[in-house]
Write a protein that holds these residues in place. Sequence first.
Motif, PDB file in Angstrom:
ATOM      1  N   THR A  47       0.570  -1.394  -0.103  1.00  0.00           N
ATOM      2  CA  THR A  47       0.087  -0.186  -0.172  1.00  0.00           C
ATOM      3  C   THR A  47       1.061   1.168   0.085  1.00  0.00           C
ATOM      4  N   ASN A  48       0.389   2.592  -0.405  1.00  0.00           N
ATOM      5  CA  ASN A  48       0.899   3.709  -0.230  1.00  0.00           C
ATOM      6  C   ASN A  48       1.661   3.924   1.270  1.00  0.00           C
ATOM      7  N   THR A  49       0.930   3.422   2.109  1.00  0.00           N
ATOM      8  CA  THR A  49       1.182   3.757   3.597  1.00  0.00           C
ATOM      9  C   THR A  49       2.586   2.969   3.935  1.00  0.00           C
ATOM     10  N   GLU A  50       2.587   1.732   3.284  1.00  0.00           N
ATOM     11  CA  GLU A  50       3.703   0.820   3.501  1.00  0.00           C
ATOM     12  C   GLU A  50       4.882   1.201   2.610  1.00  0.00           C
ATOM     13  N   PHE A  51       4.554   1.790   1.423  1.00  0.00           N
ATOM     14  CA  PHE A  51       5.655   2.325   0.794  1.00  0.00           C
ATOM     15  C   PHE A  51       6.264   3.527   1.155  1.00  0.00           C
ATOM     16  N   ALA A  52       5.395   4.539   1.918  1.00  0.00           N
ATOM     17  CA  ALA A  52       5.836   5.424   2.396  1.00  0.00           C
ATOM     18  C   ALA A  52       6.857   5.327   3.546  1.00  0.00           C
ATOM     19  N   GLU A  53       6.501   4.218   4.343  1.00  0.00           N
ATOM     20  CA  GLU A  53       7.357   3.823   5.552  1.00  0.00           C
ATOM     21  C   GLU A  53       8.670   3.588   5.024  1.00  0.00           C
ATOM     22  N   PHE A  54       8.737   2.713   3.686  1.00  0.00           N
ATOM     23  CA  PHE A  54      10.095   2.360   3.397  1.00  0.00           C
ATOM     24  C   PHE A  54      10.835   3.726   2.692  1.00  0.00           C
ATOM     25  N   VAL A  55       9.983   4.428   2.079  1.00  0.00           N
ATOM     26  CA  VAL A  55      10.704   5.810   1.724  1.00  0.00           C
ATOM     27  C   VAL A  55      11.199   6.537   2.650  1.00  0.00           C
ATOM     28  N   ALA A  56      10.474   6.909   3.909  1.00  0.00           N
ATOM     29  CA  ALA A  56      11.161   7.253   5.136  1.00  0.00           C
ATOM     30  C   ALA A  56      12.080   6.934   5.505  1.00  0.00           C
ATOM     31  N   ALA A  57      12.170   5.717   5.716  1.00  0.00           N
ATOM     32  CA  ALA A  57      13.444   4.911   6.295  1.00  0.00           C
ATOM     33  C   ALA A  57      14.500   4.979   5.449  1.00  0.00           C
ATOM     34  N   THR A  58      14.742   4.958   4.022  1.00  0.00           N
ATOM     35  CA  THR A  58      15.550   4.684   3.267  1.00  0.00           C
ATOM     36  C   THR A  58      16.062   5.830   2.602  1.00  0.00           C
ATOM     37  N   GLY A  59      15.026   6.653   2.208  1.00  0.00           N
ATOM     38  CA  GLY A  59      15.245   8.084   1.378  1.00  0.00           C
ATOM     39  C   GLY A  59      15.317   7.528  -0.202  1.00  0.00           C
ATOM     40  N   HIS A  60      14.505   6.540  -0.394  1.00  0.00           N
ATOM     41  CA  HIS A  60      14.597   5.910  -1.636  1.00  0.00           C
ATOM     42  C   HIS A  60      13.778   7.180  -2.554  1.00  0.00           C
ATOM     43  N   VAL A  61      14.483   7.146  -3.946  1.00  0.00           N
ATOM     44  CA  VAL A  61      13.854   7.903  -4.949  1.00  0.00           C
ATOM     45  C   VAL A  61      13.583   6.922  -6.007  1.00  0.00           C
ATOM     46  N   THR A  62      12.133   7.051  -6.382  1.00  0.00           N
ATOM     47  CA  THR A  62      11.864   6.080  -7.508  1.00  0.00           C
ATOM     48  C   THR A  62      12.266   6.659  -8.840  1.00  0.00           C
TER      49      THR A  62
END
Length: 312
Positions: A47-62
């Motif tokens: 989900t968007n919520t789960e992916f947002a957690e990942f981005v917040a933790a890693t700084g990943h840029v898609t």
Amino acid sequence: MPTDIAKDMVAVPAGTFTMGSDAHYPEERPAHPVTIEGFDVDRHQVTNTEFAEFVAATGHVTVAEIPPDPEDYPGALPEMLYAGSLVFIPPPGPVDLRDIGNWWSFVRGADWRHPTGPDSDLTDLEDHPVVHVAFADAMAYSVWAGKDLPTEAEWERAAWGGMENVEYAWGDELMPGGRPMANFWQGEFPWQNDLVDGYLRTAPVGSFPANGYGLFDMIGNVWEWTTSWYSMSHPEAVAHACCGPVNPRGGDEEASIDPSQPEIRIPRKVIKGGSHLCAPNYCRRYRPAARFPEPIDTSTSHLGFRCVSRSG
């Protein structure tokens, strides 16, 4: 990684099933037995919520947030190489179904946070599947979560939910009793959506009945990435003509490149499950056996993913 990587996963038992179909699109052929070891799979699409957690933790840029490299797209106009992603935009009336440009547009500023363009956001979409994720984005999430993406065979085994010899993941009738069993297009694609299922675009995960393994949205809502390289048919069936393959991994990377665009050497992965844009009059891929090629650099407003975990 998240504190509980096994949260909301379902065990898919080891076993043999019939992969592919001889009754539909040619790339689904031949139907053949495949044996798969047991594995765990996410109960629902990420989900968007789960992916947002990942981005917040890693700084990943898609991938959708990064301007394309001109070297990867020979002949492309420099002014067309901007960050963005493919967005479905319905036309006002009937169009030529042979031209996907009649409903797909590469929109500057479209990405996972802005699913229909720069002026959109994720308000009320927190529990919808994340979209606008290219293959590298889905893989990065799965590694962070301590998981992996499924192979095509694993995905199809999970999608059947223990059923066999039926048309759809839930039986032989697309809409039993007039009830939509998945988020797909009702009406004349791409301009007339009757909204029998209640959703114009994505639906919150788990909005439709689970399959026999307790998995949601294996069919419809959004397409899902797999790790298998695409080929025009099932290569394992030919290589193992005497017996069914065990844990097949898919085709060859080089062979997955689109022969109609030899100048653009972007390999393609198999995506599975269909989406909210699959309709009876177009792209009848709301079936477990259905498969489609997707370039690994491409993200869209109807493509997401889920993860698996294997023992050993």
